[in-house]
Design a protein around this motif. Structure first.
Motif, mmCIF file in Angstrom:
data_model
loop_
_atom_site.group_PDB
_atom_site.id
_atom_site.type_symbol
_atom_site.label_atom_id
_atom_site.label_comp_id
_atom_site.label_asym_id
_atom_site.label_seq_id
_atom_site.Cartn_x
_atom_site.Cartn_y
_atom_site.Cartn_z
ATOM 1 N N LEU A 183 0.804 -1.102 0.112
ATOM 2 C CA LEU A 183 -0.074 -0.092 0.271
ATOM 3 C C LEU A 183 0.914 1.158 0.142
ATOM 4 C CD1 LEU A 183 -2.591 -0.723 2.529
ATOM 5 C CD2 LEU A 183 -2.851 -0.645 0.171
ATOM 6 N N GLN A 184 0.936 1.973 -1.199
ATOM 7 C CA GLN A 184 1.788 3.124 -1.234
ATOM 8 C C GLN A 184 0.924 4.287 -0.952
ATOM 9 O OE1 GLN A 184 2.904 2.585 -5.505
ATOM 10 N NE2 GLN A 184 4.971 2.131 -4.958
ATOM 11 N N GLY A 185 1.872 5.395 -0.597
ATOM 12 C CA GLY A 185 1.062 6.697 -0.158
ATOM 13 C C GLY A 185 1.035 7.578 -1.268
ATOM 14 N N THR A 186 0.634 8.715 -1.153
ATOM 15 C CA THR A 186 0.347 9.851 -2.099
ATOM 16 C C THR A 186 1.213 9.607 -3.242
ATOM 17 O OG1 THR A 186 -0.719 11.111 -0.491
ATOM 18 C CG2 THR A 186 -0.403 12.110 -2.540
ATOM 19 N N LYS A 187 0.765 9.489 -4.499
ATOM 20 C CA LYS A 187 1.577 9.248 -5.815
ATOM 21 C C LYS A 187 2.656 10.551 -5.816
ATOM 22 C CE LYS A 187 1.106 8.365 -10.823
ATOM 23 N NZ LYS A 187 0.184 8.257 -11.726
ATOM 24 N N GLY A 188 3.763 10.239 -6.073
ATOM 25 C CA GLY A 188 4.449 11.324 -6.376
ATOM 26 C C GLY A 188 5.166 11.958 -5.132
ATOM 27 N N SER A 189 4.833 11.516 -3.775
ATOM 28 C CA SER A 189 5.351 12.217 -2.837
ATOM 29 C C SER A 189 6.877 11.514 -2.335
ATOM 30 C CB SER A 189 4.055 11.937 -1.471
ATOM 31 O OG SER A 189 4.254 10.643 -1.255
ATOM 32 N N SER A 190 7.226 12.362 -1.604
ATOM 33 C CA SER A 190 8.784 11.876 -1.127
ATOM 34 C C SER A 190 8.602 10.584 -0.218
ATOM 35 C CB SER A 190 9.548 13.031 -0.639
ATOM 36 O OG SER A 190 9.454 14.335 -1.300
ATOM 37 N N ALA A 191 7.704 10.476 0.680
ATOM 38 C CA ALA A 191 7.700 9.499 1.172
ATOM 39 C C ALA A 191 7.395 8.148 0.436
ATOM 40 C CB ALA A 191 6.664 9.402 2.573
ATOM 41 N N GLU A 214 1.360 -3.271 -6.497
ATOM 42 C CA GLU A 214 1.721 -1.918 -5.505
ATOM 43 C C GLU A 214 0.478 -0.923 -5.834
ATOM 44 O OE1 GLU A 214 6.195 -1.106 -5.013
ATOM 45 O OE2 GLU A 214 5.788 -1.695 -7.055
ATOM 46 N N VAL A 215 -0.094 -0.477 -4.737
ATOM 47 C CA VAL A 215 -1.484 0.306 -5.226
ATOM 48 C C VAL A 215 -1.413 1.663 -4.064
ATOM 49 C CG1 VAL A 215 -2.846 -1.525 -5.807
ATOM 50 C CG2 VAL A 215 -3.021 -0.964 -3.496
ATOM 51 N N ASN A 216 -2.071 2.531 -4.661
ATOM 52 C CA ASN A 216 -2.044 3.883 -4.039
ATOM 53 C C ASN A 216 -3.142 3.841 -3.100
ATOM 54 O OD1 ASN A 216 -1.872 6.719 -3.232
ATOM 55 N ND2 ASN A 216 -3.068 7.319 -5.271
ATOM 56 N N GLY A 217 -2.701 3.975 -1.782
ATOM 57 C CA GLY A 217 -3.499 4.258 -0.543
ATOM 58 C C GLY A 217 -3.917 5.656 -0.278
ATOM 59 N N ASP A 218 -2.942 6.461 -0.834
ATOM 60 C CA ASP A 218 -3.185 7.989 -0.486
ATOM 61 C C ASP A 218 -2.768 8.111 0.957
ATOM 62 O OD1 ASP A 218 -3.313 10.491 -1.830
ATOM 63 O OD2 ASP A 218 -5.499 10.579 -1.129
ATOM 64 N N PHE A 219 -2.353 7.459 1.796
ATOM 65 C CA PHE A 219 -1.880 7.656 3.275
ATOM 66 C C PHE A 219 -3.104 7.880 4.135
ATOM 67 C CE2 PHE A 219 2.161 9.687 1.642
ATOM 68 C CZ PHE A 219 2.857 8.479 2.164
ATOM 69 N N THR A 220 -4.391 7.367 3.706
ATOM 70 C CA THR A 220 -5.669 7.464 4.540
ATOM 71 C C THR A 220 -6.131 6.044 4.756
ATOM 72 O OG1 THR A 220 -7.067 7.487 2.520
ATOM 73 C CG2 THR A 220 -6.115 9.470 3.465
ATOM 74 N N THR A 221 -6.728 5.932 6.069
ATOM 75 C CA THR A 221 -7.363 4.810 6.425
ATOM 76 C C THR A 221 -8.242 4.374 5.677
ATOM 77 O OG1 THR A 221 -6.888 5.625 8.863
ATOM 78 C CG2 THR A 221 -8.762 3.719 8.369
ATOM 79 N N VAL A 222 -9.345 5.170 5.171
ATOM 80 C CA VAL A 222 -10.490 4.688 4.354
ATOM 81 C C VAL A 222 -10.004 4.239 2.932
ATOM 82 C CG1 VAL A 222 -12.389 5.469 2.918
ATOM 83 C CG2 VAL A 222 -12.107 6.177 5.168
ATOM 84 N N ASN A 245 2.083 3.838 5.560
ATOM 85 C CA ASN A 245 1.813 4.482 6.868
ATOM 86 C C ASN A 245 0.872 3.943 7.793
ATOM 87 O OD1 ASN A 245 -0.561 5.388 6.001
ATOM 88 N ND2 ASN A 245 -0.490 7.614 6.911
ATOM 89 N N ASP A 246 0.916 4.179 9.037
ATOM 90 C CA ASP A 246 -0.174 3.720 10.013
ATOM 91 C C ASP A 246 -1.290 3.813 9.748
ATOM 92 O OD1 ASP A 246 2.288 2.636 11.516
ATOM 93 O OD2 ASP A 246 2.189 4.362 12.779
ATOM 94 N N ASP A 247 -1.972 4.850 9.339
ATOM 95 C CA ASP A 247 -3.320 5.096 8.975
ATOM 96 C C ASP A 247 -3.992 4.174 7.998
ATOM 97 O OD1 ASP A 247 -4.764 7.898 10.111
ATOM 98 O OD2 ASP A 247 -2.352 7.979 9.977
ATOM 99 N N MET A 248 -3.085 3.966 6.592
ATOM 100 C CA MET A 248 -3.428 3.132 6.043
ATOM 101 C C MET A 248 -3.453 1.549 6.379
ATOM 102 S SD MET A 248 -1.792 3.935 2.294
ATOM 103 C CE MET A 248 -0.045 3.740 2.652
ATOM 104 N N THR A 249 -2.531 1.314 7.242
ATOM 105 C CA THR A 249 -2.443 0.036 7.905
ATOM 106 C C THR A 249 -3.761 -0.322 8.827
ATOM 107 O OG1 THR A 249 -0.140 0.095 7.927
ATOM 108 C CG2 THR A 249 -1.178 -1.540 9.445
#
Length: 341
Positions: A183-191, A214-222, A245-249
């Motif tokens: 689960l990747q974070g926001t596309k194009g972000s440094s993290a 590998e999919v974009n989870g946008d760093f959010t729980t939802v 990130n923890d929220d996606m987790t």
């Protein structure tokens, strides 16, 4: 009169004028507020404009609190704070507003790495130092910003991969496939870019590690829950989830429970998370999450140290990295009690 003092007087004058225009004829309470504005005008406060990328996670909220607590009037600062709500155009608009108000320093956490040359050139032309916080930018001319303060995201990704290699050594044979989803974070972000690159660097050393998707989870729980539910439907045998990130987790854990699978120590699915917030560390303690790679959000003091170096004409490095660890059941108790985010 120094350029910094001119800027401070300029911004306080604009704030005072805007207050006067908005309040008009005032009642006694508003008159008292106006007197307070007059008092502030006479103080020599360093004006810092901060553009926060959003409030998408507990990590980001803790990062914001750290900034607001550091750059307060009691510490000699006046803070102009803007929440970009995950939109780059909002950040660019905020930075241009800071430039027009001639703040002393601009601090921002860029939503993505690309697309900052023009506005950073405007800040440079105005003589305003720019400090990048947490995330980085990709520009041809690195003199467009003064420094960067935050985490080494590529190293965080490496740490996740190295932990997994060590963990698998005790439970998987070398010729047995290890099926991994990310689960990747926001596309194009440094993290997202750094954590992905670091993990891939380690994964490339193990031919039996199969990154299924590998999919974009946008760093959010939802979004984390939504994407994990789809991954579970598409892939029958998932051995490892790497969640950036923890929220996606947290969202992914809900999806996994609803699919009637176990995680962590019980090991239907091994979970590696990032950030190491207190809530996530509780899950590490309970054995629901196997490992959590720390990413420290409390950057306010570090950024203030950089500003003080600039104020005192001391040398400033191009990057300042925060020290971080990996937490498992073996060492989580050493930090969980004192975790403030």
């Amino acid at each position: 009169m120094s350029q910094n003092i001119k800027r401070k007087i300029g911004i306080w004058g604009m704030i005072f004028l805007m207050t006067a225009l908005l309040t008009g004829c005032q009642d006694p309470k508003k008159e008292e507020e106006s007197k307070n504005e007059d008092t502030i005008l006479n103080q020599e406060l360093t004006v810092v404009g901060v553009s926060q990328l959003g409030s998408e996670s507990m990590w980001r909220s803790a990062n914001t609190v750290s900034i607001k607590e550091t750059f307060c009037k009691e510490n000699g600062y006046f803070l102009l704070f803007d929440n970009a709500r995950q939109k780059q155009e909002n950040q660019i608009k905020a930075i241009r507003s800071f430039i027009s108000q001639r703040v002393d320093y601009i601090v921002f956490s860029p939503i993505t790495e690309e697309g900052w040359e023009t506005v950073l050139q405007e800040a440079k032309d105005a003589g305003i130092p720019v400090i990048l916080m947490d995330r980085n930018v990709k520009v041809a001319d690195e003199s467009l910003y003064t420094t960067w303060v935050g985490s080494d995201f590529t190293e965080e990704g490496r740490k996740a991969g190295e932990w997994l290699a060590e963990h698998l050594a005790g439970i998987k044979f070398n010729d047995e496939d290890v099926n991994i989803v990310v689960l990747q974070g926001t596309k194009g972000s440094s993290a997202m870019l750094g954590r992905s690159a670091g993990f891939h660097e380690v994964a490339s050393q193990y031919p039996n590690w199969k990154i299924l998707e590998e999919v974009n989870g946008d760093f959010t729980t939802v979004k984390g829950k939504e994407e994990m539910a789809q991954l579970l439907k598409k892939h029958e045998n998932i051995d490892v989830l790497v969640s950036q990130n923890d929220d996606m987790t947290f969202g992914a854990l809900e999806a996994i429970r609803e699919a009637e699978k176990e995680t962590g120590v019980k090991r239907d699915i091994i979970i590696i998370s990032f950030d190491a917030t207190r809530t996530a560390l509780e899950k590490v303690k309970a054995g629901t999450i196997n490992a959590d790679v720390e990413c420290n959000p409390l950057l306010g003091d570090e950024i203030e140290e950089v500003i003080q170096r600039i104020e005192n004409d001391a040398p400033v490095e191009k990057a300042y990295y925060i020290e971080e660890k990996v937490f498992t059941q073996k060492n989580v108790m050493s930090v969980i009690k004192d975790r403030i985010y």
